[in-house]
Write a protein that holds these residues in place. Structure first.
Motif, PDB file in Angstrom:
ATOM      1  N   ALA A  75       9.456  -4.530   2.841  1.00 25.27           N
ATOM      2  CA  ALA A  75       9.008  -4.107   1.921  1.00 25.27           C
ATOM      3  C   ALA A  75       7.808  -4.637   1.312  1.00 25.27           C
ATOM      4  O   ALA A  75       6.510  -4.363   1.126  1.00 25.27           O
ATOM      5  N   GLY A  76       7.881  -6.084   0.668  1.00 29.16           N
ATOM      6  CA  GLY A  76       6.881  -6.990   0.154  1.00 29.16           C
ATOM      7  C   GLY A  76       6.801  -6.689  -1.175  1.00 29.16           C
ATOM      8  O   GLY A  76       7.413  -5.608  -2.026  1.00 29.16           O
ATOM      9  N   SER A  77       5.587  -7.252  -1.747  1.00 31.56           N
ATOM     10  CA  SER A  77       5.198  -7.012  -3.217  1.00 31.56           C
ATOM     11  C   SER A  77       4.040  -6.039  -3.258  1.00 31.56           C
ATOM     12  O   SER A  77       2.910  -6.115  -2.485  1.00 31.56           O
ATOM     13  N   VAL A  78       3.901  -5.191  -4.281  1.00 38.66           N
ATOM     14  CA  VAL A  78       2.840  -4.615  -4.788  1.00 38.66           C
ATOM     15  C   VAL A  78       2.457  -4.665  -6.192  1.00 38.66           C
ATOM     16  O   VAL A  78       2.969  -4.713  -7.176  1.00 38.66           O
ATOM     17  N   ALA A  79       1.019  -5.156  -6.188  1.00 41.31           N
ATOM     18  CA  ALA A  79       0.369  -5.284  -7.393  1.00 41.31           C
ATOM     19  C   ALA A  79      -0.602  -3.924  -7.640  1.00 41.31           C
ATOM     20  O   ALA A  79      -1.395  -3.425  -6.751  1.00 41.31           O
ATOM     21  N   VAL A  80      -0.336  -3.232  -8.883  1.00 42.78           N
ATOM     22  CA  VAL A  80      -1.018  -1.890  -9.037  1.00 42.78           C
ATOM     23  C   VAL A  80      -1.769  -2.327 -10.262  1.00 42.78           C
ATOM     24  O   VAL A  80      -1.297  -2.812 -11.313  1.00 42.78           O
ATOM     25  N   VAL A  81      -2.992  -2.049  -9.967  1.00 42.47           N
ATOM     26  CA  VAL A  81      -4.006  -2.250 -11.165  1.00 42.47           C
ATOM     27  C   VAL A  81      -4.634  -1.162 -11.996  1.00 42.47           C
ATOM     28  O   VAL A  81      -4.662   0.012 -11.593  1.00 42.47           O
ATOM     29  N   ALA A  82      -4.330  -1.228 -13.442  1.00 43.06           N
ATOM     30  CA  ALA A  82      -4.519  -0.210 -14.566  1.00 43.06           C
ATOM     31  C   ALA A  82      -5.676  -0.941 -15.359  1.00 43.06           C
ATOM     32  O   ALA A  82      -5.683  -1.939 -15.735  1.00 43.06           O
TER      33      ALA A  82
END
Length: 350
Positions: free
Chosen positions: A3-10
């Protein structure tokens, strides 16, 4: 496969109502663990990007976000997702923060998978990540995207574009399609299908499907295509024909063909093949059945026919595909054996 890491930008402290959907989709898909499907699940980082320097703060018109991560949260993330940008940035009335664009470039340069939903494509384009690439956005914004970034090959006719390590989607529900596509790429069709079932959405809509399709209003008493398509998915191991489906729907073959193509962008035979390949994927991942049996149960027939279609569409043989999911097929076989012995697996609570 992991899966790994997910960075979501707001972007900005204040999130407009319209942009909440795309942000919520990302958080729902990647931020809620499903250990019975895959363990570990994704690690989600919700990262706040500041407004541009010298730009007035937007008037409160949505929700305020609090998160421990700023743009430093993009560092080391396997996937970076920009779900939206402020409407003023789409219209060209306001520039995106330089700090954000530098952070996106750094992430792309080190090999992170870069993803945008809807108007988030404007951020990837402004950072130069979409230069020379095919990309999409919500059809209401594609003209502005093409005008402001002529070096991007903008396609306004598709739900999403998978260009390897850079992926873009149209707006609203197409963003969910792309997120499920990422899960399918990372964790396989079985996990993506089960997650879609929990979200009560179609398991897979191909990215090439049109953003908007011509769907006629059915006459009174007509239940539409859904019942016959559901009927077909429950009988994929049977020799279904277009005539069979049309008769089940109470239509002529020509009318059925036209209605299905208008609703899905696929011909009946293309739709059947896609369903059978999806079934084969799930069987390869979740069971230890021989390839010959997978071919029979998915409706693709012989093992040779399964291998031919599977390799053509996915670029790998069924056997190699199964090897990408070590332990899951054995777990599925163990569960089947326990079920036959009368031991029922525990249903996860949500």
């Amino acid at each position: 496969m992991s899966a790994g890491s997910v960075a979501v930008v707001a972007i900005d402290d204040d999130i407009p109502f319209w942009d909440l959907y795309e942000l919520g989709v990302v958080c729902t898909v990647f931020g809620i663990p499903h250990p019975d499907l895959a363990d570990p699940w994704y690690e989600l980082r919700l990262c706040a990007a500041p407004p541009s320097e010298g730009q007035p703060a937007p008037a409160p018109a949505g929700f305020t976000m609090r998160t421990p991560y700023g743009l430093e949260g993009l560092d080391g993330a396997d996937t970076v997702i920009v779900p939206s940008v402020p409407e003023a940035c789409v219209d060209g009335e306001r520039e995106l923060p330089d700090e954000l664009l530098h952070a996106l470039r750094r992430a792309a340069d080190r090999g992170a998978r870069m993803v945008s939903l809807c108007a988030g494509a404007f951020a990837l384009a402004a950072a130069g990540i979409l230069d020379g690439r095919r990309a999409t956005a919500h059809w209401m914004h594609t003209e502005a995207l093409a005008r402001r970034h002529p070096e991007v090959e903008v396609d306004d006719s598709v739900l999403y574009v998978d260009d390897g390590n850079v992926l873009t989607s149209a707006g609203v529900t197409a963003g969910l399609d792309l997120c499920l596509h990422l899960v399918r790429r990372d964790l396989g069709a079985h996990v993506a299908n089960q997650l879609a079932r929990r979200l009560v959405v179609p398991a897979h809509r191909p990215g090439g499907q049109a953003q908007f399709v011509e769907v006629s209003v059915p006459p009174s008493g007509d239940e539409g295509l859904a019942p016959v398509l559901q009927w077909a998915t429950e009988r994929l191991d049977e020799p279904l024909t277009v005539d069979d489906l049309a008769a089940r729907a109470g239509m002529s073959p020509r009318t059925f063909y036209r209605r299905l193509h208008a609703a899905t962008g696929s011909t009946p035979l293309q739709w059947l093949l896609a369903q059978r390949l999806s079934r084969a994927q799930s069987l390869l991942e979740a069971t230890a059945l021989p390839v010959e049996r997978v071919g029979e149960l998915s409706g693709l027939g012989t093992a040779a026919n399964l291998r031919r279609h599977f390799t053509l569409h996915f670029g790998v043989t069924p056997t190699d595909y199964r090897r990408a999911f070590p332990g899951r097929a054995a777990h599925g076989a163990d569960r089947s054996q326990r079920t036959r012995r009368g031991e029922h697996p525990r249903t996860p609570k949500h």
